[in-house]
Design an enzyme around this catalytic site. Structure first.
Site, short mmCIF file in Angstrom:
data_model
loop_
_atom_site.label_atom_id
_atom_site.label_comp_id
_atom_site.label_asym_id
_atom_site.label_seq_id
_atom_site.Cartn_x
_atom_site.Cartn_y
_atom_site.Cartn_z
N ARG A 234 61.13 -49.28 -13.87
CA ARG A 234 62.37 -48.91 -14.72
C ARG A 234 62.44 -50.16 -15.51
O ARG A 234 62.10 -51.10 -15.24
CB ARG A 234 63.70 -48.82 -14.02
CG ARG A 234 63.47 -47.39 -13.26
CD ARG A 234 64.03 -46.20 -14.18
NE ARG A 234 64.47 -45.24 -13.56
CZ ARG A 234 63.23 -44.04 -13.43
NH1 ARG A 234 62.17 -44.31 -13.79
NH2 ARG A 234 63.57 -42.81 -12.84
N GLU A 263 66.62 -46.97 -23.48
CA GLU A 263 65.77 -45.63 -23.79
C GLU A 263 66.76 -44.58 -24.35
O GLU A 263 67.76 -44.24 -24.04
CB GLU A 263 65.16 -44.97 -22.60
CG GLU A 263 64.00 -45.96 -21.95
CD GLU A 263 63.37 -45.54 -20.95
OE1 GLU A 263 63.71 -44.23 -20.43
OE2 GLU A 263 62.75 -46.32 -20.02
N HIS A 281 58.21 -43.78 -22.09
CA HIS A 281 58.54 -43.34 -20.76
C HIS A 281 57.96 -42.08 -20.41
O HIS A 281 58.76 -41.24 -20.40
CB HIS A 281 60.11 -43.57 -20.54
CG HIS A 281 60.58 -43.45 -19.17
ND1 HIS A 281 61.85 -43.63 -18.74
CD2 HIS A 281 59.68 -42.89 -18.11
CE1 HIS A 281 61.84 -43.39 -17.47
NE2 HIS A 281 60.71 -42.77 -17.26
C1 8YV Z 1 60.89 -38.70 -15.40
C2 8YV Z 1 60.72 -40.82 -14.02
O1 8YV Z 1 60.20 -38.34 -16.56
O2 8YV Z 1 59.94 -39.80 -12.13
C3 8YV Z 1 60.74 -40.67 -12.53
O3 8YV Z 1 61.56 -41.24 -11.93
O4 8YV Z 1 60.91 -42.01 -14.51
C4 8YV Z 1 59.82 -39.75 -15.00
O5 8YV Z 1 58.68 -39.12 -14.25
C5 8YV Z 1 62.17 -39.19 -15.61
O6 8YV Z 1 62.86 -39.26 -14.27
C6 8YV Z 1 62.76 -38.30 -16.54
O7 8YV Z 1 62.44 -36.95 -16.16
#
Ligand code: 8YV
Length: 315
Positions: A234, A263, A281
């Site tokens: 993150r 983002e 992302h």
């Molecule tokens: C997702 C992510 O795309 O899985 C996660 O935590 O960051 C990504 O796989 C995000 O959560 C938005 O869908």
């Protein structure tokens, strides 16, 4: 016909799964509402389930509009955007989508690792712009073999990254809250010491308060002018201002980033930094994996309404 439970859609699912969602539940499209607070006030009482994702999550303030909510089903393994404490206080179950995305995210970490260490993006530009013909051979990079890679967060994704790196002949260490039994890699209890040791540091830990700013300026400086930082965790896990400064002034050699603080409009400073590879992302962003994530969101809802154990609960 049986009542179709009322579901608030904060983030819709992939098309096939969205069709199943529409057929099985009464949907309230928060994502399409002009005035989202007014929409919540209007429909909140009847909502028993929420569909969201790891990027949007759900806040305590939103939960306050949803007194009859029972379950939040989120697409994504990271649930730092879900106020899990507030959910638990309100008797709301939350679910995420681990495992189905592990390989794609680990692949992206490897992709960013290779792109950064072998300078693929600048190599592409070198050909496209004619620099190769004008300025001669592209500058040498450093070999990947025998380099040292530190993984911060040796969870499912961290382990999958390590498994991809092993055949490349690198030395692997990891940092986390605790040393893990049965793991072949060296444990380093201090993340700065691991950054001193490593040529490449890969952030693969969860987001949230416990890891906020863990990749500090001191860590980035310890990684150093020859070092590379890869982030598929993150944006919140790194001191982003320090990252930008260290990349600009050479205290950090290079970086490969799939995640950012703001983002989808990250700090514009990144666009002017040549020694960083940027990605929007999208580590889990494949047709197959996003379909599997959406299916798991549905499966968790179905389990809840069938009175069965949730498939992948987080609380
Ligand atoms: C997702 C992510 O795309 O899985 C996660 O935590 O960051 C990504 O796989 C995000 O959560 C938005 O869908």
């Amino acid at each position: 016909a049986p009542m179709k439970p009322d579901v608030l859609v904060i983030v819709p699912l992939r098309p096939d799964q969205q069709k199943q969602l529409e057929a099985t539940y009464t949907l309230h499209r928060y994502d399409l509402a002009e005035d989202k607070n007014a929409f919540l006030a209007e429909v909140g009482e009847k909502i028993v389930a929420v569909v969201t994702n790891g990027g949007r999550g759900i806040t305590r303030a939103q939960l306050a509009f949803l007194p009859n909510l029972k379950v939040v089903s989120s697409s994504g393994v990271g649930y730092d955007a879900i106020d899990v404490e507030a959910c638990t206080e309100q008797g709301v179950k939350a679910t995420n989508t681990p495992d189905v995305l592990t390989d794609d995210v680990a692949d992206m970490a490897l992709g960013l690792f290779l792109a950064v260490r072998r300078d693929l993006v600048r190599g592409d530009a070198y050909v496209r712009t004619g620099a190769w013909g004008r300025d001669g051979a592209f500058p040498l990079t450093r070999a990947i073999k025998a380099k040292k890679v530190g993984i911060v967060g040796l969870g499912r994704i961290g382990k999958a990254i390590a498994a991809r790196l092993e055949p490349m002949g690198v030395e692997i260490a990891y940092h986390g809250r605790n040393e893990q039994a049965g793991v072949a890699y060296r444990y380093m209890a201090d993340v700065v010491a691991m950054a001193e040791w490593a040529d490449v540091l890969i952030a693969a830990m969860p987001g949230g308060a416990a890891t906020e700013g863990m990749i500090s300026e001191a860590v980035l400086e310890a990684l150093g002018p020859e070092g590379s930082f890869i982030n598929i965790a993150r944006g919140s896990v790194v001191d982003e201002a320090a990252l930008i400064a260290c990349l600009k002034d050479g205290r950090l050699g290079s970086a490969g980033l799939d995640v950012f603080l703001n983002e989808p409009t990250p700090d514009t400073a990144f666009a002017a930094i040549p020694n960083v590879v940027l990605h929007p992302h999208n580590a889990s962003g494949t047709v197959e994996t996003r379909g599997a994530m959406s299916q798991l969101v549905l499966d968790n809802l179905a389990a809840y309404f069938a009175g069965k154990p949730l498939v992948t609960p987080v609380n």
